[in-house]
Design a protein around this motif. Sequence first.
Motif, mmCIF file in Angstrom:
data_model
loop_
_atom_site.group_PDB
_atom_site.id
_atom_site.type_symbol
_atom_site.label_atom_id
_atom_site.label_comp_id
_atom_site.label_asym_id
_atom_site.label_seq_id
_atom_site.Cartn_x
_atom_site.Cartn_y
_atom_site.Cartn_z
ATOM 1 N N UNK A 13 -12.651 -32.043 -8.100
ATOM 2 C CA UNK A 13 -12.815 -30.994 -9.110
ATOM 3 C C UNK A 13 -11.680 -31.040 -10.103
ATOM 4 N N UNK A 14 -11.252 -32.253 -10.442
ATOM 5 C CA UNK A 14 -10.058 -32.432 -11.279
ATOM 6 C C UNK A 14 -10.287 -32.067 -12.735
ATOM 7 N N UNK A 15 -11.511 -31.662 -13.079
ATOM 8 C CA UNK A 15 -11.792 -31.103 -14.406
ATOM 9 C C UNK A 15 -11.967 -29.591 -14.328
ATOM 10 N N UNK A 16 -11.882 -29.025 -13.139
ATOM 11 C CA UNK A 16 -11.945 -27.570 -12.989
ATOM 12 C C UNK A 16 -10.709 -26.940 -13.601
ATOM 13 N N UNK A 17 -10.748 -25.649 -13.851
ATOM 14 C CA UNK A 17 -9.614 -25.059 -14.574
ATOM 15 C C UNK A 17 -8.350 -25.120 -13.728
ATOM 16 N N UNK A 18 -8.462 -24.895 -12.418
ATOM 17 C CA UNK A 18 -7.280 -25.027 -11.553
ATOM 18 C C UNK A 18 -7.021 -26.511 -11.258
ATOM 19 N N UNK A 19 -8.077 -27.252 -10.973
ATOM 20 C CA UNK A 19 -7.933 -28.678 -10.639
ATOM 21 C C UNK A 19 -7.241 -29.480 -11.731
ATOM 22 N N UNK A 20 -7.514 -29.143 -12.986
ATOM 23 C CA UNK A 20 -6.870 -29.853 -14.095
ATOM 24 C C UNK A 20 -5.355 -29.696 -14.017
ATOM 25 N N UNK A 21 -4.904 -28.456 -13.748
ATOM 26 C CA UNK A 21 -3.456 -28.224 -13.651
ATOM 27 C C UNK A 21 -2.874 -28.927 -12.428
#
Length: 284
Positions: A13-21
């Motif tokens: 989920x590395x494009x999720x809002x938390x995952x990106x961070x």
Amino acid sequence: MSHFDSGPTLVMGARGSIGTFVLNALREQGLSVRASARKPQPGQFPTDIEVFAADLGDPASLHSAFASMRQVFLYAHHGSPHGVIAAARAAGVDKIVLMSSGSVIHPTSAGNTITEEHRAIENAFAAASGLTVVPVRPLVLATNALNWAWPIKAGNTVALYKPDALTAPIHESDVAAVAVAALTENTSPQVSGLLTGPVRLSQRDQVAAIAAATGKDITVTELSRHEASAQFSRFMPADEAEAVLQFLDDADAGNSPATDTVTQVTGRPATGFDIWAADHAADF
Ligand SMILES: NC(=O)c1ccc[n+]([C@@H]2O[C@H](COP(=O)([O-])OP(=O)(O)OC[C@H]3O[C@@H](n4cnc5c(N)ncnc54)[C@H](OP(=O)(O)O)[C@@H]3O)[C@@H](O)[C@H]2O)c1
């Protein structure tokens, strides 16, 4: 704060809002990372990392993504975690940092559908022997306010259920910072503590912060429970809509706290909602 490399990490989920961070913070520390999404598209991720297609609901899709990883950050996903656990064990994964919910440890949220779904997932992972599982537990995400983006763009009016209910929304970057601590530090129990923003504020005051950040004059109107139920049910299943109403009823009863867990874990204060609104002004 010093960090140690606990081995290659997969951020799902590395494009999720938390995952990106989470992905960006690990990369900034020079740690070995890999990213996944269910359907990754070209141009979505940095070119110098490996990217995999992986779906928590499809255990067969996890084997390549998990191979040679020591740690995995993943979102609590409705469905059976057992296939995920088996794939993690088979790949030799040591630690899973599980993006869960503070409602699991917040007494007055017990029984709520969303709470119990997260609890069931946490319990299934916790029962997995040979894996260290660290839940990360925000209570109220500031990103919930993005649900107001469309009405604000359309007419500078937001209709709210319980506009004066107090919560302490947390910036997604602070949730990610705690997840990163769980991935890079010797973990203390605090990383699974109740995560919130620094102070409680009403939904009405959140709208005011968005108005200040955007320069817009935004009006708040109030929805009855029945009206709010009908509105939420247009965007989510009825039982989840009822769960959201229950969270707001609970907050309105004074039960949604602000904690200092972010400070205890990261050594710095949690980010205020005014900063969140400024960070997201373009969304409104
Ligand atoms: N709203 C709240 O106040 C609140 C409170 C407490 C906890 N939470 C938790 O926080 C989560 C939201 O975090 P967020 O804002 O970062 O969410 P988000 O931006 O919506 O991202 C969710 C991520 O989950 C991934 N995902 C979804 N289904 C998946 C699957 N089957 N397999 C693999 N990955 C999957 C998605 O990956 P793809 O790229 O593959 O789509 C996406 O990147 C909620 O779902 C809830 O569990 C929310």
